[in-house]
Write a protein that holds these residues in place. Structure first.
Motif, mmCIF file in Angstrom:
data_model
loop_
_atom_site.group_PDB
_atom_site.id
_atom_site.type_symbol
_atom_site.label_atom_id
_atom_site.label_comp_id
_atom_site.label_asym_id
_atom_site.label_seq_id
_atom_site.Cartn_x
_atom_site.Cartn_y
_atom_site.Cartn_z
ATOM 1 N N ALA A 158 0.824 -1.209 0.000
ATOM 2 C CA ALA A 158 0.000 0.000 0.000
ATOM 3 C C ALA A 158 0.859 1.260 0.000
ATOM 4 O O ALA A 158 0.532 2.258 -0.656
ATOM 5 N N ASP A 159 1.971 1.226 0.718
ATOM 6 C CA ASP A 159 2.878 2.377 0.742
ATOM 7 C C ASP A 159 3.507 2.623 -0.623
ATOM 8 O O ASP A 159 3.717 3.782 -1.025
ATOM 9 N N TRP A 160 3.823 1.551 -1.350
ATOM 10 C CA TRP A 160 4.413 1.710 -2.691
ATOM 11 C C TRP A 160 3.411 2.396 -3.618
ATOM 12 O O TRP A 160 3.766 3.305 -4.374
ATOM 13 N N ILE A 161 2.157 1.980 -3.560
ATOM 14 C CA ILE A 161 1.127 2.619 -4.389
ATOM 15 C C ILE A 161 1.002 4.095 -4.028
ATOM 16 O O ILE A 161 0.924 4.962 -4.916
ATOM 17 N N GLN A 162 1.010 4.387 -2.755
ATOM 18 C CA GLN A 162 0.917 5.780 -2.334
ATOM 19 C C GLN A 162 2.138 6.571 -2.788
ATOM 20 O O GLN A 162 2.019 7.720 -3.243
ATOM 21 N N TYR A 163 3.299 5.966 -2.719
ATOM 22 C CA TYR A 163 4.548 6.643 -3.096
ATOM 23 C C TYR A 163 4.526 7.064 -4.568
ATOM 24 O O TYR A 163 4.938 8.173 -4.913
ATOM 25 N N VAL A 164 4.033 6.196 -5.436
ATOM 26 C CA VAL A 164 4.108 6.494 -6.874
ATOM 27 C C VAL A 164 2.857 7.186 -7.413
ATOM 28 O O VAL A 164 2.901 7.761 -8.504
ATOM 29 N N ASN A 165 1.757 7.179 -6.635
ATOM 30 C CA ASN A 165 0.495 7.671 -7.196
ATOM 31 C C ASN A 165 -0.155 8.842 -6.462
ATOM 32 O O ASN A 165 -1.097 9.427 -6.988
ATOM 33 N N HIS A 166 0.321 9.185 -5.281
ATOM 34 C CA HIS A 166 -0.366 10.211 -4.489
ATOM 35 C C HIS A 166 0.291 11.577 -4.707
ATOM 36 O O HIS A 166 1.476 11.755 -4.463
ATOM 37 N N ASP A 167 -0.515 12.552 -5.163
ATOM 38 C CA ASP A 167 0.007 13.894 -5.415
ATOM 39 C C ASP A 167 -0.206 14.856 -4.262
ATOM 40 O O ASP A 167 0.300 15.975 -4.285
ATOM 41 N N GLY A 168 -0.961 14.450 -3.288
ATOM 42 C CA GLY A 168 -1.231 15.342 -2.166
ATOM 43 C C GLY A 168 -0.174 15.231 -1.077
ATOM 44 O O GLY A 168 0.983 14.892 -1.322
ATOM 45 N N THR A 169 -0.593 15.560 0.139
ATOM 46 C CA THR A 169 0.298 15.473 1.293
ATOM 47 C C THR A 169 0.059 14.144 2.000
ATOM 48 O O THR A 169 -1.058 13.844 2.422
ATOM 49 N N SER A 170 1.098 13.350 2.097
ATOM 50 C CA SER A 170 1.023 12.062 2.791
ATOM 51 C C SER A 170 2.452 11.633 3.079
ATOM 52 O O SER A 170 3.399 12.134 2.452
ATOM 53 N N ARG A 181 11.175 13.781 -6.881
ATOM 54 C CA ARG A 181 10.075 13.671 -7.837
ATOM 55 C C ARG A 181 8.839 14.329 -7.259
ATOM 56 O O ARG A 181 8.205 13.817 -6.335
ATOM 57 N N GLU A 182 8.478 15.487 -7.806
ATOM 58 C CA GLU A 182 7.342 16.247 -7.288
ATOM 59 C C GLU A 182 6.022 15.606 -7.680
ATOM 60 O O GLU A 182 5.168 15.365 -6.838
ATOM 61 N N LYS A 183 5.835 15.342 -8.967
ATOM 62 C CA LYS A 183 4.555 14.832 -9.472
ATOM 63 C C LYS A 183 4.566 13.303 -9.455
ATOM 64 O O LYS A 183 5.570 12.672 -9.769
ATOM 65 N N SER A 184 3.429 12.729 -9.118
ATOM 66 C CA SER A 184 3.332 11.271 -9.110
ATOM 67 C C SER A 184 3.377 10.723 -10.539
ATOM 68 O O SER A 184 3.165 11.455 -11.509
ATOM 69 N N TRP A 185 3.639 9.434 -10.652
ATOM 70 C CA TRP A 185 3.708 8.796 -11.973
ATOM 71 C C TRP A 185 2.357 8.250 -12.431
ATOM 72 O O TRP A 185 2.188 7.969 -13.614
ATOM 73 N N GLY A 186 1.423 8.056 -11.527
ATOM 74 C CA GLY A 186 0.106 7.541 -11.915
ATOM 75 C C GLY A 186 0.159 6.129 -12.482
ATOM 76 O O GLY A 186 -0.344 5.870 -13.579
ATOM 77 N N VAL A 187 0.760 5.202 -11.749
ATOM 78 C CA VAL A 187 0.900 3.831 -12.229
ATOM 79 C C VAL A 187 -0.442 3.110 -12.150
ATOM 80 O O VAL A 187 -1.066 3.042 -11.087
ATOM 81 N N LYS A 188 -0.861 2.540 -13.261
ATOM 82 C CA LYS A 188 -2.163 1.875 -13.358
ATOM 83 C C LYS A 188 -2.063 0.370 -13.121
ATOM 84 O O LYS A 188 -2.882 -0.208 -12.410
#
Length: 514
Positions: A158-170, A181-188
């Motif tokens: 779950a942390d990996w998904i958040q790391y690569v996909n979350h653009d907010g504060t977390s 890396r500022e912007k997330s990659w949006g991995v599908k």
């Protein structure tokens, strides 16, 4: 659909077995509202295995070999030319020993691990999540991350998904930003484990189905507008019970794809040499390659039983030829050469996937570079493109094109009392109404004449390319890197909607209408 038989004369000649005579077959191609051939069928797979990542993809930023952020420029150019749609990483068996946080942050601070599956070598984690996802951006390819279920935790995933996909504060998004890396990659695309029946944990399907449900429940798309595409670790070859259990026991709102793995070889435990093989070994290899038709058909039938609307997709995320490693190389590195036999595997496999595009939506060739049926091999600063690369290049015209269903009875390739279909065909029409036909003749000795009924299409003529060589064992080397490359093909006639082509032995032909 109606099937066309061979003429009585050609049947008699074939049954009598006259050598040197070409069999003839007629192919009907239908133009109808049909499915698209998903471009992800032309996907690839790069595992932390042997010289796949290090010395293959990644040479490091300080290398004298021209590179972009440490990845070889010649390989980037070659993969872009293939229009590579999707790339799977970091495994394979390696995925279920990989802890993603080992591969982020300052490289000097990253821990080392031992690759227990592939050669027992030390992995320094210098190629990690940022490197891979930035490479996919450079290639214009979708990343497909295979997550650690075998030795990992739900929180780690779950942390990996958040790391690569979350653009907010977390916590994980903030950590990603700290790492540049500022912007997330949006991995599908996410694989929920790999080969859970084997190196992923030797689990029963019932146990894995429950474990999958747990992991899938905690997968959150975060800021990825398209949502997550969750791929369950699927069957090994003909383990139909595995597919049955997954389709029966996993709620369909928790799953988008089911994987399937199948390799082509002479026989398990005696895979034979990649170059020094005889016709018996070639015939056996083609037998296992063509079995993909049966596997896809039967696994799809099980999926149809539980999912008649086809919402869950079949993902063949490991396929290709597997032979004994090249002499004097690490046996755990799986380095092998690539001959015209591999071109045959690639051609017939891709035709099968195209023709089953109703259920098959992704396939990942194993592997991209220096491992198994690679599209590229490297030696220091040198790189060569294999016959498999050239088949993938010729077939890229089918990506996202409309499938044109084909119907025909193939002539047979016979050896010592056994027979296989000699001719394989798939066809498509792109968004500019250009028709492409890919045809393969696997017969080691006989040419085959194929006639296509195209009377329902508005076609003036065709251009064509062929991949062929003098011997099945022929391959490209670093001294002669272009021994086998596509060439113009003219051995066809087109008149009033009737296309006749003569396919040489062990050849791949792709035709384009004009």
């Amino acid at each position: 659909m109606k099937k066309n038989s061979l003429t009585r004369l050609s049947i008699v000649l074939f049954l009598l077995g006259f050598s040197g005579l070409s069999a003839q077959t007629k192919v009907d191609i239908e133009d109808q509202d049909s499915l698209l051939i998903n471009r992800n069928i032309y996907g690839h797979f790069a595992e932390h295995l042997g010289r796949s990542i290090y010395d293959g993809l990644y040479v490091g930023e300080a290398s004298d070999i021209p590179n972009t952020d440490g990845v070889r420029n010649d390989l980037i150019e070659a993969l872009k030319n293939l229009q590579i749609p999707i790339l799977r990483w970091p495994g394979g068996c390696f995925a279920d020993t990989y802890h993603w946080m080992d591969g982020i942050g300052p490289k000097e601070d990253r821990p080392t691990i031992v690759n227990q599956w592939w050669g027992g070598v030390t992995e320094d984690n210098s190629f990690g999540t940022h490197n891979f996802l930035n490479l996919c951006e450079e290639l214009g390819a979708e990343p497909y991350l295979a997550a650690n279920i075998g030795s990992g935790t739900v929180k780690e995933f779950a942390d990996w998904i958040q790391y690569v996909n979350h653009d907010g504060t977390s916590p994980m998004a903030d950590l990603r930003k700290e790492n540049g890396r500022e912007k997330s990659w949006g991995v599908k695309y996410w694989g929920v484990g790999n080969e859970m029946w084997g190196c992923g944990g030797n689990m029963t399907p019932e146990y894995y189905a429950n474990l999958y449900r747990q992991y899938a429940t905690f997968m959150t798309s975060w800021d990825n507008e398209t949502g997550l595409y969750r791929i369950a670790s699927g069957a090994n070859v003909d383990d139909y019970h595995w597919t049955e259990v997954l389709m029966r026991d996993v709620p369909h709102n928790l799953i988008e794809g089911v994987a399937l793995h199948s390799y082509s070889f002479v026989e398990w435990g005696n895979k034979g040499d990649a170059v020094d093989f005889n016709e018996a070994q070639y015939f056996s290899t083609m037998h296992t390659a063509l079995r993909m038709e049966e596997l896809v058909t039967k696994h799809s039938a099980i999926m149809d039983k539980y999912d008649p609307k086809g919402n869950i997709e079949l993902i063949v995320d490991e396929w290709g030829g597997w032979y004994d490693v090249q002499e004097d190389t690490n046996p755990g590195f799986l380095y092998q050469q690539n001959t015209m036999r591999d071109a045959m595997i690639a051609g017939v496999s891709l035709n099968i996937f195209n023709n089953h595009s109703k259920r098959v939506k992704m396939a990942n060739l194993a592997q991209t570079v220096n491992v198994l049926q690679a599209v590229a091999l490297t030696d220091g600063a040198k790189m060569l493109l294999t016959p498999t690369y050239h088949v993938m290049e010729m077939y890229k015209v089918h990506q996202d094109a409309k499938l044109l269903p084909v119907s025909f009875d193939s002539p047979q390739y016979s050896y010592e009392g056994e027979s296989l279909p000699a001719v394989s065909v798939s066809a498509s029409k792109d968004d500019k109404n250009v028709i492409h036909i890919s045809a393969v003749n696997i017969d080691s000795e006989k040419e085959n004449e194929v006639e296509f009924d195209l009377s329902g299409f508005d076609i003036d003529d065709f251009d064509a390319e062929i991949l062929v060589s003098d011997k099945l064992q022929d391959h490209n080397t670093f001294d002669i890197p272009e021994k086998i490359i596509p060439k113009q093909f003219k051995d066809f006639k087109f008149k009033r909607g009737n296309l006749k082509i003569t396919l040489p032995p062990f050849s791949v032909v792709v035709l384009e209408s004009k």
